[in-house]
Design an enzyme around this catalytic site. Structure first.
Site, mmCIF file in Angstrom:
data_model
loop_
_atom_site.group_PDB
_atom_site.id
_atom_site.type_symbol
_atom_site.label_atom_id
_atom_site.label_comp_id
_atom_site.label_asym_id
_atom_site.label_seq_id
_atom_site.Cartn_x
_atom_site.Cartn_y
_atom_site.Cartn_z
ATOM 1 N N GLU A 114 0.821 -1.197 0.000
ATOM 2 C CA GLU A 114 0.000 0.000 0.000
ATOM 3 C C GLU A 114 0.862 1.256 0.000
ATOM 4 O O GLU A 114 1.952 1.288 0.578
ATOM 5 C CB GLU A 114 -0.951 -0.005 1.201
ATOM 6 C CG GLU A 114 -2.031 -1.058 1.048
ATOM 7 C CD GLU A 114 -3.074 -1.049 2.154
ATOM 8 O OE1 GLU A 114 -4.206 -1.475 1.891
ATOM 9 O OE2 GLU A 114 -2.749 -0.620 3.288
ATOM 10 N N CYS A 127 3.757 8.484 1.171
ATOM 11 C CA CYS A 127 4.261 7.476 2.095
ATOM 12 C C CYS A 127 4.409 6.162 1.326
ATOM 13 O O CYS A 127 3.416 5.606 0.850
ATOM 14 C CB CYS A 127 3.287 7.310 3.260
ATOM 15 S SG CYS A 127 3.793 6.067 4.477
ATOM 16 N N CYS A 134 6.289 -7.177 6.998
ATOM 17 C CA CYS A 134 7.301 -6.589 7.870
ATOM 18 C C CYS A 134 7.819 -7.657 8.821
ATOM 19 O O CYS A 134 7.075 -8.551 9.229
ATOM 20 C CB CYS A 134 6.690 -5.426 8.662
ATOM 21 S SG CYS A 134 7.895 -4.432 9.561
ATOM 22 N N CYS A 138 5.906 -4.953 15.515
ATOM 23 C CA CYS A 138 5.624 -3.956 16.549
ATOM 24 C C CYS A 138 4.165 -4.113 16.960
ATOM 25 O O CYS A 138 3.261 -4.147 16.122
ATOM 26 C CB CYS A 138 5.892 -2.548 16.024
ATOM 27 S SG CYS A 138 7.633 -2.284 15.582
ATOM 28 N N CYS A 141 1.223 -1.857 15.689
ATOM 29 C CA CYS A 141 1.176 -1.568 14.252
ATOM 30 C C CYS A 141 0.435 -2.662 13.503
ATOM 31 O O CYS A 141 0.804 -3.839 13.560
ATOM 32 C CB CYS A 141 2.602 -1.432 13.717
ATOM 33 S SG CYS A 141 2.687 -1.057 11.955
ATOM 34 N N CYS A 367 -1.327 6.237 9.811
ATOM 35 C CA CYS A 367 -0.062 5.651 10.240
ATOM 36 C C CYS A 367 -0.298 4.379 11.053
ATOM 37 O O CYS A 367 -1.059 4.369 12.005
ATOM 38 C CB CYS A 367 0.698 6.671 11.074
ATOM 39 S SG CYS A 367 2.311 6.113 11.619
#
Length: 391
Positions: A114, A127, A134, A138, A141, A367
């Site tokens: 994305e 962004c 990933c 985290c 997230c 975010c």
């Protein structure tokens, strides 16, 4: 647009397409020169040809060799026989009520990432992602709940910038007056993935974006965000030269170990030592510390005072990010009063402490909300919450 639902990408074997043609996008100038010579370009002409092709691809946004009119027809044919100009495919585009655009982008092998464009009064920030999924997990997230599939190539990283310029109709037109306002004026490597775990591809892509004869974004218009891959931090300054942001989020190792597990490998003290030594660090090129505000986790006044103490000796600013909730998230957003009290302590200590305005929440583009499953990207936040029993 109807798009197929992507299953768990870890369980699907993917084969990258095989082509006898080289994609020009993503090649450094040196690599493009070598490729042109290998395809039959006389060595004496190679530097000139690199400059010509580079400008067509990255300044004018041309994807068809036949349109490269300052090249002889036989040379255009040579290029068409040996090369392609390909960027990732936009599968879906969503536009938020606040003007934020989120693109679901398909790359080689059928994987998806994305990309988010955030228009503001004085800038337009893109962004972009550096990995499919990933590795960092985290806990706050949403992107981190998707396992790493693979690194993006330099072509796929540059291609995200190019497809946004396509959508915004931002490529210049030969003969038209020069447009001084850049719609994509800033780039942040804050999308999916940890950029410093894909350093070489990120470096090559950003050097292409910064090249003055192409997209020509200045290095201070690019910010790379890392969770703290200490061994690669100095290389970021010397080989890319962009601004640095650190996904920090806690003031003790105990809390940061939970929020940002990479802290178990490179703890706060080790990370801060590397940041203090960051080449070129100055008040005009400060490090941005990103700090997501989580209710009852990291948002006390004591946390704020500890953060001020940790920042001593580092030219820095602190971006306070109200937590962007997602279905099943284990945290809640800190209250507005708590966030403002935290910001005030940081500000009075002499550090800028802007509170980020959440953008694109209605399309899950804020975010920490990015995730590449097509099904999720096609549904509104309200739909997802309803299905998860959270509405």
């Amino acid at each position: 647009m109807t798009a197929p639902i992507t299953q768990d990408v870890m369980t699907l074997p993917r084969k990258l397409p095989v082509s006898d043609k080289t994609n020009i996008v993503g090649l450094t100038r040196a690599a493009l020169r070598d490729a042109l010579i290998a395809a039959g370009t006389p060595e004496k002409q190679a530097k000139m040809r690199v400059g010509q092709v580079w400008q067509w691809v990255y300044h004018w946004g041309v994807r068809d060799f036949a349109l490269m009119t300052n090249l002889a027809k036989d040379y255009r044919a040579l290029l068409a026989d040996n090369f392609t100009i390909e960027i990732p495919e936009v599968v879906t585009r969503q536009i938020s009520e606040d003007g934020t655009r989120k693109y679901l982008v398909r790359i080689a092998g059928g994987h998806e990432v994305e990309v988010v464009y955030i228009p503001e009064t004085d800038r337009g920030t893109l962004c972009i992602s550096s990995q499919v999924g990933c590795t960092l997990t985290c806990s706050f997230c949403h992107t981190g709940t998707q396992k790493l599939v693979r690194n993006l190539t330099a072509a796929e990283i540059v291609g995200q910038v190019m497809l946004a310029r396509d959508d915004l109709d931002e490529w210049p037109v030969p003969g038209a007056p020069k447009e001084e306002v850049r719609l994509v004026s800033n780039i942040v490597l804050m999308g999916m993935g940890e950029p410093l775990y894909n350093f070489e591809n990120v470096r090559d892509a950003m050097n292409i974006v910064m090249d003055g004869e192409g997209i020509a974004l200045g290095r201070r218009r690019i910010t790379l965000s890392t969770s703290g891959v200490v061994p690669e931090i100095a290389r970021t300054a010397t080989e890319i030269g962009c601004l640095l942001a650190v996904s920090f989020h806690a003031t003790t190792d105990e809390v940061r170990d939970q929020l940002v597990p990479i802290n178990k490998r490179w703890n706060i003290a080790t990370l801060l030592e590397a940041l203090k030594a960051y080449p070129g660090l100055s008040n005009s090129e400060r490090i941005t510390f990103e700090y997501v505000m989580l209710e009852g986790v990291n948002d006390t006044k004591e946390d704020a005072y500890r953060l001020v103490k940790l920042l001593e000796g580092i030219p820095a600013k602190v971006n306070l990010i109200p937590f962007n909730e997602w279905p099943g998230a284990p945290y809640k957003r800190s209250s507005g009063n708590r966030i403002h009290a935290f910001a005030d302590i940081i500000y009075k200590a002499g550090y800028a402490s802007p509170i980020r305005t959440p953008r694109g929440e209605d399309i899950m583009a804020a975010c920490g909300q990015l995730k590449s499953a097509t099904e999720r990207a096609r549904k509104s936040k309200a739909q997802i919450e309803a299905e998860a029993g959270l509405a």
